[in-house]
Design an enzyme around this catalytic site. Structure first.
Site, mmCIF file in Angstrom:
data_model
loop_
_atom_site.group_PDB
_atom_site.id
_atom_site.type_symbol
_atom_site.label_atom_id
_atom_site.label_comp_id
_atom_site.label_asym_id
_atom_site.label_seq_id
_atom_site.Cartn_x
_atom_site.Cartn_y
_atom_site.Cartn_z
ATOM 1 N N CYS A 132 -3.554 -4.285 -8.127
ATOM 2 C CA CYS A 132 -3.160 -2.877 -8.182
ATOM 3 C C CYS A 132 -3.428 -2.300 -9.567
ATOM 4 C CB CYS A 132 -1.692 -2.733 -7.821
ATOM 5 S SG CYS A 132 -0.632 -3.542 -9.006
ATOM 6 N N SER A 170 0.839 -1.208 0.000
ATOM 7 C CA SER A 170 0.000 0.000 0.000
ATOM 8 C C SER A 170 0.872 1.256 0.000
ATOM 9 C CB SER A 170 -0.896 -0.007 1.238
ATOM 10 O OG SER A 170 -0.089 -0.028 2.392
HETATM 11 P P1 NAD Z 1 0.501 -3.666 2.900
HETATM 12 O O1 NAD Z 1 1.127 -2.369 2.597
HETATM 13 O O2 NAD Z 1 -0.452 -3.753 4.045
HETATM 14 O O3 NAD Z 1 1.620 -4.775 3.178
HETATM 15 C C1 NAD Z 1 2.722 -4.952 2.314
HETATM 16 C C2 NAD Z 1 3.898 -5.488 3.108
HETATM 17 O O4 NAD Z 1 4.242 -4.552 4.117
HETATM 18 C C3 NAD Z 1 3.590 -6.806 3.823
HETATM 19 O O5 NAD Z 1 4.689 -7.667 3.675
HETATM 20 C C4 NAD Z 1 3.379 -6.390 5.263
HETATM 21 O O6 NAD Z 1 3.796 -7.362 6.190
HETATM 22 C C5 NAD Z 1 4.247 -5.149 5.408
HETATM 23 N N1 NAD Z 1 3.679 -4.173 6.363
HETATM 24 C C6 NAD Z 1 2.377 -3.994 6.692
HETATM 25 N N2 NAD Z 1 2.252 -2.980 7.576
HETATM 26 C C7 NAD Z 1 3.498 -2.501 7.806
HETATM 27 C C8 NAD Z 1 4.025 -1.454 8.620
HETATM 28 N N3 NAD Z 1 3.241 -0.698 9.377
HETATM 29 N N4 NAD Z 1 5.357 -1.234 8.606
HETATM 30 C C9 NAD Z 1 6.160 -1.994 7.836
HETATM 31 N N5 NAD Z 1 5.720 -3.011 7.071
HETATM 32 C C10 NAD Z 1 4.405 -3.266 7.030
HETATM 33 O O7 NAD Z 1 -0.206 -4.167 1.540
HETATM 34 P P2 NAD Z 1 -1.142 -5.427 1.326
HETATM 35 O O8 NAD Z 1 -2.459 -5.168 1.988
HETATM 36 O O9 NAD Z 1 -0.423 -6.686 1.637
HETATM 37 O O10 NAD Z 1 -1.323 -5.381 -0.262
HETATM 38 C C11 NAD Z 1 -2.277 -4.594 -0.918
HETATM 39 C C12 NAD Z 1 -1.701 -3.281 -1.378
HETATM 40 O O11 NAD Z 1 -0.571 -3.501 -2.221
HETATM 41 C C13 NAD Z 1 -2.682 -2.467 -2.222
HETATM 42 O O12 NAD Z 1 -2.586 -1.124 -1.842
HETATM 43 C C14 NAD Z 1 -2.182 -2.663 -3.637
HETATM 44 O O13 NAD Z 1 -2.520 -1.637 -4.541
HETATM 45 C C15 NAD Z 1 -0.709 -2.718 -3.411
HETATM 46 N N6 NAD Z 1 -0.026 -3.362 -4.518
HETATM 47 C C16 NAD Z 1 0.655 -2.543 -5.384
HETATM 48 C C17 NAD Z 1 1.282 -3.090 -6.479
HETATM 49 C C18 NAD Z 1 2.006 -2.201 -7.445
HETATM 50 O O14 NAD Z 1 2.607 -2.723 -8.358
HETATM 51 N N7 NAD Z 1 1.976 -0.882 -7.315
HETATM 52 C C19 NAD Z 1 1.253 -4.475 -6.697
HETATM 53 C C20 NAD Z 1 0.566 -5.275 -5.783
HETATM 54 C C21 NAD Z 1 -0.069 -4.699 -4.693
#
Ligand code: NAD
Length: 485
Positions: free
Chosen positions: A282, A227
């Protein structure tokens, strides 16, 4: 519990985390407990980094043409294990089996690209002065990290694994704690393909381990996908510690639909884009801007949406929190005066009552100030905004802070070009609902959908995973003493 408890993967071995803290891994399809995943500590990370540093000594010195042999075998193994990998992906993520097959096929394509890297990383050589040559080489960075999200348990890890490793780096992978099983299976397959121990390691966990990665002095580069909120945190923290970082964030992708668009094809593409992988892509269409008289297309989109059946050709969303969040968005839009044409709230799938399903949802007469128009919903929901002109539509698209994808549906080539030139997104589609570039074209958005330079896949990734060594060489005594002496 269906599978044994998950462990970290360090130096080619599955080992227990030093902490007893763990989280449950639940299948969104039916709510069944699949496994537990450890919330590792910084000391677990240290062990993984030490193993990777040691492995780097010989892996980085292995010629790239030898390194890619591992990935020729890895590709064949992905093909061999495709049904098993797809079933696991579906089970832990909730997407349909067909969508999971497509995900593994994409992993195979990404690996194919990595096997072509020897052809792409040849350096440059030029006699720059009489008897003096300059040459460049792409040199691996060392130990690198890859932090991935839940929505593509196999594909996003494979955005980084084959390229980063084929280019000579050793990796610490931090899978999503929601879907850690696919990554573990990839580790076994890499080992079967002949990858030396320590080149690829997995440390499970959440915030604590991500922070430890950003702070670790021996990790040279951090790749993050997730995210926007967390991408910003990771980008700031990793670069504050002088690391190279590429952090891909969330999205709010706009489709511009013009009245001359082929209605059948447009409706099918819009419905597929907004609902594929339960809207948890995404690259999913999230807001559709209808320009002018497009009622006939909206009717067809509703017909297509009604053909999408949860539990049959529509998977589950990742968990109950996500389900509640998506339904809340729909309810807010309704309160704000939008019209719900197809309503996916309160969906139940017979026999899978504990599964987390949201049906396809079409919301019309959304205005650009509503939360459904502004925020990433990450569910099978399309919000339709009406405008009179293309420029009004572009102004809405341009004003959104994200910039992953935008698409236009029209038969007018000049108009399509006008929109390509003005949409503020890294990946543009013309009559394509999910404009993901295929290899060798690289993947990456703009604006708040990506922080850092370059893209995560394709040729662009070579710059991220390597550094350039420039040598100036003189063997010829006749070159004499000149300004280069
Ligand atoms: P997320 O940001 O919640 O988690 C991603 C990673 O970050 C995970 O491994 C998680 O353990 C870690 N994380 C979570 N909270 C954290 C924190 N406070 N501090 C540090 N690390 C933390 O995302 P998600 O819910 O797993 O995935 C969905 C999101 O990913 C959506 O917003 C989607 O659009 C995005 N996404 C983007 C792309 C792209 O190419 N731009 C591709 C796939 C997914």
């Amino acid at each position: 519990m269906k599978y044994p408890e998950i462990r970290n993967y360090i130096n080619g071995k599955w080992i227990n985390s030093s902490t007893s803290k763990k989280m449950e891994v639940i299948s969104p399809l039916d709510g069944n407990l699949l496994s537990t995943v450890p919330m590792s500590s910084a000391s677990d990370l240290n062990e993984a980094v030490k193993a990777a540093q040691l492995a780097f000594l010989s892996w980085s010195k292995t010629p790239i043409k030898e390194r890619v042999q591992v990935f020729f075998r890895y590709k064949q193994l992905l093909e061999k294990y495709l049904p098993e990998l797809a079933a696991l992906c579906s089970e832990e993520n909730g997407k349909t089996y067909g969508e999971s097959v497509a995900e593994i096929e994409k992993c195979i394509e990404l690996t194919e690209f990595a096997t072509s890297l020897p052809q792409l990383v040849t350096g440059e050589l030029l006699e720059v002065s009489r008897g003096v040559e300059c040459r460049t080489e792409h040199v691996p960075l060392g130990v690198v990290a890859s932090i991935v999200p839940f929505n593509f348990p196999s594909m996003v890890p494979n955005w980084t694994i084959p390229n980063a490793l084929a280019l000579g780096n050793c990796m610490i992978m931090k899978p999503s704690e929601k879907v850690p099983l696919s990554c573990c299976r990839l580790a076994d397959i890499l080992k079967e393909a002949g990858l030396p121990d320590g080149v690829f390691n997995i440390v499970h966990g959440d915030v604590e381990i991500v922070e430890a990665i950003c702070d670790h002095p021996k990790i040279e580069a951090v790749s993050f996908v997730g995210s926007t909120k967390i991408a910003k945190i990771v980008y700031q923290r990793a670069t504050h510690n002088y690391k190279r970082c590429l952090a891909l964030g969330g999205a709010k992708n706009h489709l511009l639909v013009l009245p001359d668009a082929i209605s059948e094809m447009t409706a099918q593409n819009v419905a597929a884009s907004m609902s594929g992988c339960a809207g948890q892509r995404c690259m999913a269409a999230s807001a559709m801007i209808g320009v002018g008289a497009i009622d006939h297309i909206v009717d067809k989109i509703c017909d297509e949406a009604r053909k999408i059946v949860p539990g049959v050709n529509l998977g589950a969303v990742i968990n109950k929190a996500s389900l509640d969040r998506i339904e809340h968005f729909i309810t807010e839009a309704e309160k704000d005066g939008a019209k719900i044409l197809v309503d996916g709230r309160n969906t139940k799938v017979a026999g899978k009552e504990k599964g987390t399903y949201v049906g396809p949802t079409v919301i019309d007469f959304v205005t650009s100030d509503m939360s459904v128009a502004r925020e990433e919903i990450f569910g099978p929901v399309i919000s339709i905004i009406r405008t009179k002109t293309v420029d009004e539509a572009l102004a809405i698209e341009n004003a959104n802070p994200y910039g992953n994808a935008a698409s236009v549906f029209t038969q007018n080539g000049g108009m399509a070009r006008y929109i390509i030139d003005r949409a503020s997104a890294g990946m543009i589609g013309v009559n394509v609902g999910v404009p993901v570039p295929r290899e060798p074209f690289s993947f990456g958005g703009w604006n708040e959908s990506k922080f850092g330079v370059g893209d995560i896949t394709g040729k662009s990734s070579i710059e991220f995973w390597t550094k350039l060594k420039k040598s100036t060489i003189k063997w010829n005594a006749d070159a004499g003493i000149n300004w280069m002496s």
